[in-house]
Design a protein around this motif. Sequence first.
Motif, mmCIF file in Angstrom:
data_model
loop_
_atom_site.group_PDB
_atom_site.id
_atom_site.type_symbol
_atom_site.label_atom_id
_atom_site.label_comp_id
_atom_site.label_asym_id
_atom_site.label_seq_id
_atom_site.Cartn_x
_atom_site.Cartn_y
_atom_site.Cartn_z
ATOM 1 N N PHE A 69 0.771 -1.189 0.095
ATOM 2 C CA PHE A 69 0.071 0.001 -0.132
ATOM 3 C C PHE A 69 0.978 1.327 -0.164
ATOM 4 C CE2 PHE A 69 -2.586 3.363 2.304
ATOM 5 C CZ PHE A 69 -3.314 3.512 1.313
ATOM 6 N N LEU A 70 1.928 1.374 0.790
ATOM 7 C CA LEU A 70 2.831 2.350 1.067
ATOM 8 C C LEU A 70 3.496 2.864 -0.064
ATOM 9 C CD1 LEU A 70 3.773 2.126 4.847
ATOM 10 C CD2 LEU A 70 2.037 3.894 3.702
ATOM 11 N N LEU A 71 4.132 1.681 -0.518
ATOM 12 C CA LEU A 71 5.159 1.774 -1.588
ATOM 13 C C LEU A 71 4.610 1.691 -3.180
ATOM 14 C CD1 LEU A 71 8.038 -0.411 -0.006
ATOM 15 C CD2 LEU A 71 7.749 1.941 -0.048
ATOM 16 N N LYS A 72 4.105 0.524 -3.323
ATOM 17 C CA LYS A 72 3.535 0.749 -4.830
ATOM 18 C C LYS A 72 2.021 1.386 -5.014
ATOM 19 C CE LYS A 72 2.998 -2.680 -8.307
ATOM 20 N NZ LYS A 72 3.166 -3.795 -9.058
ATOM 21 N N PHE A 73 1.248 1.128 -4.308
ATOM 22 C CA PHE A 73 -0.154 1.639 -4.447
ATOM 23 C C PHE A 73 -0.211 3.036 -4.402
ATOM 24 C CE2 PHE A 73 -4.542 2.837 -3.173
ATOM 25 C CZ PHE A 73 -5.234 2.395 -4.337
ATOM 26 N N THR A 74 0.549 3.607 -3.191
ATOM 27 C CA THR A 74 0.650 5.109 -3.245
ATOM 28 C C THR A 74 1.210 5.741 -4.208
ATOM 29 O OG1 THR A 74 0.274 4.790 -0.690
ATOM 30 C CG2 THR A 74 0.994 6.862 -1.544
ATOM 31 N N GLY A 75 2.372 5.180 -4.516
ATOM 32 C CA GLY A 75 3.156 5.721 -5.512
ATOM 33 C C GLY A 75 2.483 5.526 -7.090
ATOM 34 N N GLN A 76 1.607 4.609 -7.172
ATOM 35 C CA GLN A 76 1.044 4.761 -8.569
ATOM 36 C C GLN A 76 -0.050 5.854 -8.502
ATOM 37 O OE1 GLN A 76 -0.513 0.531 -8.718
ATOM 38 N NE2 GLN A 76 1.088 -0.013 -10.045
ATOM 39 N N LEU A 77 -0.565 6.151 -7.196
ATOM 40 C CA LEU A 77 -1.747 7.280 -7.363
ATOM 41 C C LEU A 77 -0.958 8.670 -7.343
ATOM 42 C CD1 LEU A 77 -3.853 6.179 -4.132
ATOM 43 C CD2 LEU A 77 -4.534 6.207 -6.725
ATOM 44 N N ILE A 78 0.280 8.666 -6.888
ATOM 45 C CA ILE A 78 0.962 10.050 -6.988
ATOM 46 C C ILE A 78 1.640 10.010 -8.573
ATOM 47 C CG2 ILE A 78 3.086 11.453 -6.202
ATOM 48 C CD1 ILE A 78 2.722 9.576 -3.619
ATOM 49 N N HIS A 79 2.229 9.112 -8.988
ATOM 50 C CA HIS A 79 2.639 9.267 -10.405
ATOM 51 C C HIS A 79 1.764 8.633 -11.386
ATOM 52 C CE1 HIS A 79 6.396 10.417 -8.164
ATOM 53 N NE2 HIS A 79 6.265 9.566 -7.503
ATOM 54 N N HIS A 80 0.461 8.820 -11.277
ATOM 55 C CA HIS A 80 -0.581 8.321 -12.172
ATOM 56 C C HIS A 80 -0.603 8.761 -13.659
ATOM 57 C CE1 HIS A 80 -4.229 5.999 -13.286
ATOM 58 N NE2 HIS A 80 -4.639 7.167 -14.048
ATOM 59 N N SER A 81 -0.420 8.108 -14.600
ATOM 60 C CA SER A 81 -0.384 8.607 -16.027
ATOM 61 C C SER A 81 -0.989 7.606 -16.872
ATOM 62 C CB SER A 81 0.837 8.921 -16.342
ATOM 63 O OG SER A 81 1.742 7.940 -16.741
ATOM 64 N N GLN A 82 -1.384 8.050 -17.988
ATOM 65 C CA GLN A 82 -2.227 7.133 -19.136
ATOM 66 C C GLN A 82 -1.162 6.183 -19.461
ATOM 67 O OE1 GLN A 82 -4.419 8.966 -22.113
ATOM 68 N NE2 GLN A 82 -5.100 7.204 -22.869
ATOM 69 N N ALA A 83 -0.074 6.802 -19.613
ATOM 70 C CA ALA A 83 1.186 5.636 -20.098
ATOM 71 C C ALA A 83 1.498 4.718 -19.260
ATOM 72 C CB ALA A 83 2.371 6.631 -20.519
ATOM 73 N N ALA A 84 1.518 4.712 -17.887
ATOM 74 C CA ALA A 84 1.940 3.932 -16.818
ATOM 75 C C ALA A 84 0.612 2.935 -16.954
ATOM 76 C CB ALA A 84 2.033 4.750 -15.482
ATOM 77 N N ASP A 85 -0.660 3.285 -17.052
ATOM 78 C CA ASP A 85 -1.696 2.470 -16.925
ATOM 79 C C ASP A 85 -1.682 1.680 -18.343
ATOM 80 O OD1 ASP A 85 -2.829 3.503 -14.726
ATOM 81 O OD2 ASP A 85 -4.235 4.907 -15.834
ATOM 82 N N SER A 86 -1.145 1.970 -19.539
ATOM 83 C CA SER A 86 -1.042 1.347 -20.476
ATOM 84 C C SER A 86 -0.152 0.271 -20.363
ATOM 85 C CB SER A 86 -0.834 2.195 -21.704
ATOM 86 O OG SER A 86 -0.754 1.305 -22.960
ATOM 87 N N ALA A 87 1.191 0.478 -19.811
ATOM 88 C CA ALA A 87 2.217 -0.276 -19.678
ATOM 89 C C ALA A 87 1.684 -1.182 -18.886
ATOM 90 C CB ALA A 87 3.452 0.383 -19.247
ATOM 91 N N GLU A 88 0.988 -1.159 -17.693
ATOM 92 C CA GLU A 88 0.713 -1.963 -16.754
ATOM 93 C C GLU A 88 -0.253 -3.017 -17.157
ATOM 94 O OE1 GLU A 88 -1.113 -2.083 -12.183
ATOM 95 O OE2 GLU A 88 0.183 -0.679 -12.571
ATOM 96 N N VAL A 89 -1.160 -2.745 -18.109
ATOM 97 C CA VAL A 89 -2.217 -4.104 -18.475
ATOM 98 C C VAL A 89 -1.787 -4.209 -19.889
ATOM 99 C CG1 VAL A 89 -3.868 -2.601 -17.249
ATOM 100 C CG2 VAL A 89 -3.864 -2.090 -19.646
ATOM 101 N N ARG A 90 -0.627 -3.752 -20.520
ATOM 102 C CA ARG A 90 -0.476 -3.963 -22.077
ATOM 103 C C ARG A 90 -0.420 -5.844 -22.314
ATOM 104 N NH1 ARG A 90 3.291 -0.960 -22.989
ATOM 105 N NH2 ARG A 90 2.018 0.477 -24.254
ATOM 106 N N ASP A 91 0.215 -6.273 -21.222
ATOM 107 C CA ASP A 91 0.528 -8.000 -21.429
ATOM 108 C C ASP A 91 -0.758 -8.491 -21.400
ATOM 109 O OD1 ASP A 91 2.177 -10.109 -21.425
ATOM 110 O OD2 ASP A 91 1.682 -10.239 -19.340
ATOM 111 N N VAL A 92 -1.675 -8.106 -20.388
ATOM 112 C CA VAL A 92 -3.129 -8.694 -20.501
ATOM 113 C C VAL A 92 -3.692 -8.778 -21.620
ATOM 114 C CG1 VAL A 92 -5.214 -8.778 -19.331
ATOM 115 C CG2 VAL A 92 -3.272 -8.396 -18.009
ATOM 116 N N TYR A 93 -3.674 -7.637 -22.203
ATOM 117 C CA TYR A 93 -4.646 -7.474 -23.549
ATOM 118 C C TYR A 93 -3.768 -7.781 -24.793
ATOM 119 C CZ TYR A 93 -7.774 -5.288 -20.753
ATOM 120 O OH TYR A 93 -8.948 -5.232 -19.722
ATOM 121 N N ASP A 94 -2.586 -8.113 -24.845
ATOM 122 C CA ASP A 94 -1.905 -8.444 -25.913
ATOM 123 C C ASP A 94 -1.817 -9.900 -26.164
ATOM 124 O OD1 ASP A 94 -1.213 -5.984 -26.753
ATOM 125 O OD2 ASP A 94 0.835 -6.221 -26.093
ATOM 126 N N ARG A 95 -2.397 -10.895 -25.256
ATOM 127 C CA ARG A 95 -2.630 -12.278 -25.026
ATOM 128 C C ARG A 95 -3.660 -12.741 -26.409
ATOM 129 N NH1 ARG A 95 -0.103 -14.530 -20.719
ATOM 130 N NH2 ARG A 95 0.583 -13.015 -19.077
#
Length: 135
Positions: A69-95
């Motif tokens: 929660f403190l390191l990953k989740f909160t970090g994602q909230l603070i540094h949230h971007s469309q590019a980061a979202d796309s990179a995180e889910v790309r592998d799921v949708y490219d299967r």
Amino acid sequence: DEACDWSKYLDITDAKLKATWTGKKIPIAIFVDNYLKNKIDIKIEPMELFWKRYEVFRFCFTTEHLQFFLLKFTGQLIHHSQAADSAEVRDVYDRSNNFYNYFLGPRMIYTSGIFESQDETLEVAQDRKMDLVCR
């Protein structure tokens, strides 16, 4: 910590982990993480362990949850971007569809259903679920 003798159900191969949890219920998150790291083996049928889950495991928050929660989740909230979202889910949708067909079944829906008997197929139970949900 609640007392528990899990040794008849589990074999913990990591000495430090074994020493930490001997005689105590193991938090389920710690079990899952270490099972996936091959540090814990299941001695009985997995379904039997599932039925004994309240005897063997604790369902609680752990320090690992807090770290996530403190390191990953909160970090994602603070540094949230469309590019980061796309990179995180790309592998799921490219299967391929073949990959998803292995666990979604021929209807390509999550394989759950409403069973009325043990003899029914997954497809019949899925159709019943879809009929109920989509009415």
